[in-house]
Each structure stands twice: as structure tokens, then as C-alpha cells.
Design a protein around this motif. Sequence first.
Motif, PDB file in Angstrom:
ATOM      1  N   ARG A  15       0.812  -1.217   0.000  1.00 40.43           N
ATOM      2  CA  ARG A  15       0.000   0.000   0.000  1.00 40.43           C
ATOM      3  C   ARG A  15       0.840   1.258   0.000  1.00 40.43           C
ATOM      4  O   ARG A  15       0.411   2.290  -0.508  1.00 40.43           O
ATOM      5  CB  ARG A  15      -0.963  -0.025   1.183  1.00 40.43           C
ATOM      6  N   SER A  16       2.043   1.163   0.550  1.00 41.28           N
ATOM      7  CA  SER A  16       2.907   2.344   0.511  1.00 41.28           C
ATOM      8  C   SER A  16       3.326   2.655  -0.932  1.00 41.28           C
ATOM      9  O   SER A  16       3.744   3.762  -1.230  1.00 41.28           O
ATOM     10  CB  SER A  16       4.143   2.133   1.399  1.00 41.28           C
ATOM     11  N   GLN A  17       3.196   1.669  -1.802  1.00 43.89           N
ATOM     12  CA  GLN A  17       3.574   1.883  -3.205  1.00 43.89           C
ATOM     13  C   GLN A  17       2.391   2.310  -4.072  1.00 43.89           C
ATOM     14  O   GLN A  17       2.563   2.672  -5.230  1.00 43.89           O
ATOM     15  CB  GLN A  17       4.157   0.593  -3.797  1.00 43.89           C
ATOM     16  N   LEU A  18       1.186   2.231  -3.513  1.00 44.82           N
ATOM     17  CA  LEU A  18       0.005   2.474  -4.338  1.00 44.82           C
ATOM     18  C   LEU A  18      -0.086   3.891  -4.910  1.00 44.82           C
ATOM     19  O   LEU A  18      -0.544   4.037  -6.043  1.00 44.82           O
ATOM     20  CB  LEU A  18      -1.269   2.130  -3.558  1.00 44.82           C
ATOM     21  N   PRO A  19       0.336   4.922  -4.152  1.00 44.57           N
ATOM     22  CA  PRO A  19       0.276   6.255  -4.759  1.00 44.57           C
ATOM     23  C   PRO A  19       1.098   6.340  -6.042  1.00 44.57           C
ATOM     24  O   PRO A  19       0.650   6.910  -7.035  1.00 44.57           O
ATOM     25  CB  PRO A  19       0.851   7.167  -3.659  1.00 44.57           C
ATOM     26  N   ALA A  20       2.282   5.741  -6.028  1.00 44.61           N
ATOM     27  CA  ALA A  20       3.118   5.754  -7.230  1.00 44.61           C
ATOM     28  C   ALA A  20       2.474   4.920  -8.334  1.00 44.61           C
ATOM     29  O   ALA A  20       2.481   5.304  -9.510  1.00 44.61           O
ATOM     30  CB  ALA A  20       4.514   5.221  -6.907  1.00 44.61           C
ATOM     31  N   LEU A  21       1.891   3.807  -7.949  1.00 44.48           N
ATOM     32  CA  LEU A  21       1.202   2.967  -8.937  1.00 44.48           C
ATOM     33  C   LEU A  21       0.042   3.727  -9.566  1.00 44.48           C
ATOM     34  O   LEU A  21      -0.159   3.685 -10.780  1.00 44.48           O
ATOM     35  CB  LEU A  21       0.694   1.691  -8.263  1.00 44.48           C
ATOM     36  N   ALA A  22      -0.695   4.440  -8.732  1.00 44.87           N
ATOM     37  CA  ALA A  22      -1.891   5.133  -9.207  1.00 44.87           C
ATOM     38  C   ALA A  22      -1.547   6.209 -10.222  1.00 44.87           C
ATOM     39  O   ALA A  22      -2.325   6.461 -11.138  1.00 44.87           O
ATOM     40  CB  ALA A  22      -2.644   5.746  -8.026  1.00 44.87           C
ATOM     41  N   CYS A  23      -0.378   6.839 -10.087  1.00 47.25           N
ATOM     42  CA  CYS A  23      -0.038   7.855 -11.090  1.00 47.25           C
ATOM     43  C   CYS A  23       0.888   7.289 -12.152  1.00 47.25           C
ATOM     44  O   CYS A  23       1.481   8.036 -12.907  1.00 47.25           O
ATOM     45  CB  CYS A  23       0.477   9.156 -10.461  1.00 47.25           C
ATOM     46  N   GLY A  24       0.977   5.973 -12.218  1.00 46.51           N
ATOM     47  CA  GLY A  24       1.686   5.352 -13.330  1.00 46.51           C
ATOM     48  C   GLY A  24       3.190   5.506 -13.260  1.00 46.51           C
ATOM     49  O   GLY A  24       3.890   5.409 -14.266  1.00 46.51           O
ATOM     50  N   GLU A  25       3.718   5.752 -12.060  1.00 44.82           N
ATOM     51  CA  GLU A  25       5.149   6.011 -11.935  1.00 44.82           C
ATOM     52  C   GLU A  25       5.916   4.817 -11.375  1.00 44.82           C
ATOM     53  O   GLU A  25       7.121   4.890 -11.194  1.00 44.82           O
ATOM     54  CB  GLU A  25       5.382   7.220 -11.018  1.00 44.82           C
ATOM     55  N   LEU A  26       5.207   3.751 -11.087  1.00 39.51           N
ATOM     56  CA  LEU A  26       5.868   2.584 -10.537  1.00 39.51           C
ATOM     57  C   LEU A  26       6.369   1.719 -11.694  1.00 39.51           C
ATOM     58  O   LEU A  26       5.611   1.385 -12.600  1.00 39.51           O
ATOM     59  CB  LEU A  26       4.880   1.800  -9.669  1.00 39.51           C
ATOM     60  N   THR A  27       7.664   1.380 -11.647  1.00 40.41           N
ATOM     61  CA  THR A  27       8.238   0.604 -12.757  1.00 40.41           C
ATOM     62  C   THR A  27       9.128  -0.500 -12.204  1.00 40.41           C
ATOM     63  O   THR A  27       9.417  -0.541 -11.001  1.00 40.41           O
ATOM     64  CB  THR A  27       9.095   1.509 -13.672  1.00 40.41           C
ATOM     65  N   GLY A  28       9.548  -1.373 -13.092  1.00 42.29           N
ATOM     66  CA  GLY A  28      10.554  -2.370 -12.739  1.00 42.29           C
ATOM     67  C   GLY A  28      10.081  -3.360 -11.690  1.00 42.29           C
ATOM     68  O   GLY A  28       8.921  -3.744 -11.646  1.00 42.29           O
ATOM     69  N   TRP A  29      11.014  -3.723 -10.828  1.00 38.83           N
ATOM     70  CA  TRP A  29      10.735  -4.745  -9.829  1.00 38.83           C
ATOM     71  C   TRP A  29       9.608  -4.358  -8.875  1.00 38.83           C
ATOM     72  O   TRP A  29       8.723  -5.183  -8.610  1.00 38.83           O
ATOM     73  CB  TRP A  29      12.021  -5.071  -9.068  1.00 38.83           C
ATOM     74  N   PRO A  30       9.614  -3.127  -8.336  1.00 34.97           N
ATOM     75  CA  PRO A  30       8.502  -2.763  -7.440  1.00 34.97           C
ATOM     76  C   PRO A  30       7.140  -2.942  -8.107  1.00 34.97           C
ATOM     77  O   PRO A  30       6.203  -3.426  -7.482  1.00 34.97           O
ATOM     78  CB  PRO A  30       8.769  -1.289  -7.132  1.00 34.97           C
ATOM     79  N   LEU A  31       7.037  -2.563  -9.365  1.00 34.62           N
ATOM     80  CA  LEU A  31       5.773  -2.726 -10.085  1.00 34.62           C
ATOM     81  C   LEU A  31       5.394  -4.203 -10.172  1.00 34.62           C
ATOM     82  O   LEU A  31       4.243  -4.585  -9.943  1.00 34.62           O
ATOM     83  CB  LEU A  31       5.894  -2.131 -11.496  1.00 34.62           C
ATOM     84  N   HIS A  32       6.380  -5.031 -10.473  1.00 34.65           N
ATOM     85  CA  HIS A  32       6.138  -6.479 -10.579  1.00 34.65           C
ATOM     86  C   HIS A  32       5.626  -7.028  -9.247  1.00 34.65           C
ATOM     87  O   HIS A  32       4.638  -7.770  -9.210  1.00 34.65           O
ATOM     88  CB  HIS A  32       7.445  -7.167 -10.989  1.00 34.65           C
ATOM     89  N   VAL A  33       6.291  -6.660  -8.184  1.00 32.18           N
ATOM     90  CA  VAL A  33       5.928  -7.177  -6.861  1.00 32.18           C
ATOM     91  C   VAL A  33       4.539  -6.708  -6.456  1.00 32.18           C
ATOM     92  O   VAL A  33       3.714  -7.491  -5.969  1.00 32.18           O
ATOM     93  CB  VAL A  33       6.981  -6.729  -5.811  1.00 32.18           C
ATOM     94  N   VAL A  34       4.273  -5.429  -6.683  1.00 31.39           N
ATOM     95  CA  VAL A  34       2.973  -4.882  -6.291  1.00 31.39           C
ATOM     96  C   VAL A  34       1.854  -5.553  -7.092  1.00 31.39           C
ATOM     97  O   VAL A  34       0.836  -5.967  -6.536  1.00 31.39           O
ATOM     98  CB  VAL A  34       2.951  -3.349  -6.488  1.00 31.39           C
ATOM     99  N   ARG A  35       2.057  -5.693  -8.384  1.00 31.97           N
ATOM    100  CA  ARG A  35       1.016  -6.313  -9.213  1.00 31.97           C
ATOM    101  C   ARG A  35       0.773  -7.757  -8.807  1.00 31.97           C
ATOM    102  O   ARG A  35      -0.366  -8.222  -8.790  1.00 31.97           O
ATOM    103  CB  ARG A  35       1.418  -6.260 -10.686  1.00 31.97           C
ATOM    104  N   ALA A  36       1.847  -8.461  -8.496  1.00 36.59           N
ATOM    105  CA  ALA A  36       1.702  -9.852  -8.078  1.00 36.59           C
ATOM    106  C   ALA A  36       0.874  -9.929  -6.800  1.00 36.59           C
ATOM    107  O   ALA A  36       0.005 -10.796  -6.653  1.00 36.59           O
ATOM    108  CB  ALA A  36       3.078 -10.482  -7.866  1.00 36.59           C
ATOM    109  N   HIS A  37       1.119  -9.000  -5.890  1.00 36.16           N
ATOM    110  CA  HIS A  37       0.349  -9.015  -4.648  1.00 36.16           C
ATOM    111  C   HIS A  37      -1.109  -8.643  -4.899  1.00 36.16           C
ATOM    112  O   HIS A  37      -2.012  -9.241  -4.315  1.00 36.16           O
ATOM    113  CB  HIS A  37       0.969  -8.060  -3.628  1.00 36.16           C
ATOM    114  N   LEU A  38      -1.342  -7.674  -5.764  1.00 35.90           N
ATOM    115  CA  LEU A  38      -2.717  -7.235  -6.027  1.00 35.90           C
ATOM    116  C   LEU A  38      -3.539  -8.368  -6.641  1.00 35.90           C
ATOM    117  O   LEU A  38      -4.751  -8.440  -6.417  1.00 35.90           O
ATOM    118  CB  LEU A  38      -2.722  -6.016  -6.955  1.00 35.90           C
ATOM    119  N   ARG A  39      -2.899  -9.247  -7.389  1.00 35.60           N
ATOM    120  CA  ARG A  39      -3.638 -10.378  -7.956  1.00 35.60           C
ATOM    121  C   ARG A  39      -4.086 -11.341  -6.866  1.00 35.60           C
ATOM    122  O   ARG A  39      -5.112 -12.000  -6.999  1.00 35.60           O
ATOM    123  CB  ARG A  39      -2.760 -11.128  -8.969  1.00 35.60           C
ATOM    124  N   ARG A  40      -3.303 -11.420  -5.801  1.00 36.67           N
ATOM    125  CA  ARG A  40      -3.631 -12.380  -4.739  1.00 36.67           C
ATOM    126  C   ARG A  40      -4.514 -11.789  -3.657  1.00 36.67           C
ATOM    127  O   ARG A  40      -5.180 -12.528  -2.936  1.00 36.67           O
ATOM    128  CB  ARG A  40      -2.336 -12.877  -4.072  1.00 36.67           C
TER     129      ARG A  40
END
Length: 137
Positions: A15-40
Amino acid sequence: MSEDSKLPRFCRETRSQLPALACGELTGWPLHVVRAHLRRCRDCSTEAERQHQLSAALSSLKTAPADPPAGLLDELLSRADRRGVRERAAVPARGALSGARPGLSVAFLTVGAAASTGIGYGLWRGARAVRNRRRGY
Ligand SMILES: [Zn+2]
């Protein structure tokens, strides 16, 4: 929803990464990890969707011709101080706002942090109310 401290650690990190995700600024490994968690994790994916809406609401504030209303910023900052989230906010969202005006950057970071602590919906509604009021002029 407001029981942020009871969340599993991975949910809090996500969730600490969600603000960056929401504005499309999350890339690379953090993006991968966050997306993997959101699927679960349905809770986190719901929160991600909420922050996406928040981001959209703030984008419309950002494109408004005038400066952000001082009252809104003060309110956000006072909430951030009370909850001690300002430092946390600066880390995940740093870099996401290069080019934004300083005052708006602070507001955006603060809202992102507030959203991750569970009071985001109220702030989002507040931001929307402000926007609607501005349209009245
Ligand atoms: Zn989760």
C-alpha cells in the motif's frame, strides 16, 4: 479499513507503493511485486482501485488554472502531522511528481499517504468537493 496497523506487513508495504502505482510512476521490480500481490489480495486491489480514483481526482486539481485552495492543503497537512505519515509519504511517491508545483506536490504526497492509512476516501471526497466548487466560478 482504518485498521492499517493490523494489516500483514506485505500489505502495508504494497500500500505504501500504491500512490506511485496510481499515477503510473511505478516501474521495474517494485511494479512487478505490487502487481503480483494485487492479484492475490482482494483488499489491496480494492485499495489500489480507490487510489486510482483519488489520483484521477487530484489530476483534475493539478490541471486547474489557479493554485490549490489553501484550506485543502492545510487540512491535509494537519491530518498528516497527526498521523505521522508525512515521512512515509515522501518515499514511495518521490519522483512521481517531478514537474508538479511544490504546493501541489506536498498535497499529493500527503493524500497518497492518507489514502494508504484508510482515511483516503474522505479526502478524496473532499478533493472532489473542492473541484466541484471551483467549477461554480
Ligand atoms: Zn494485501
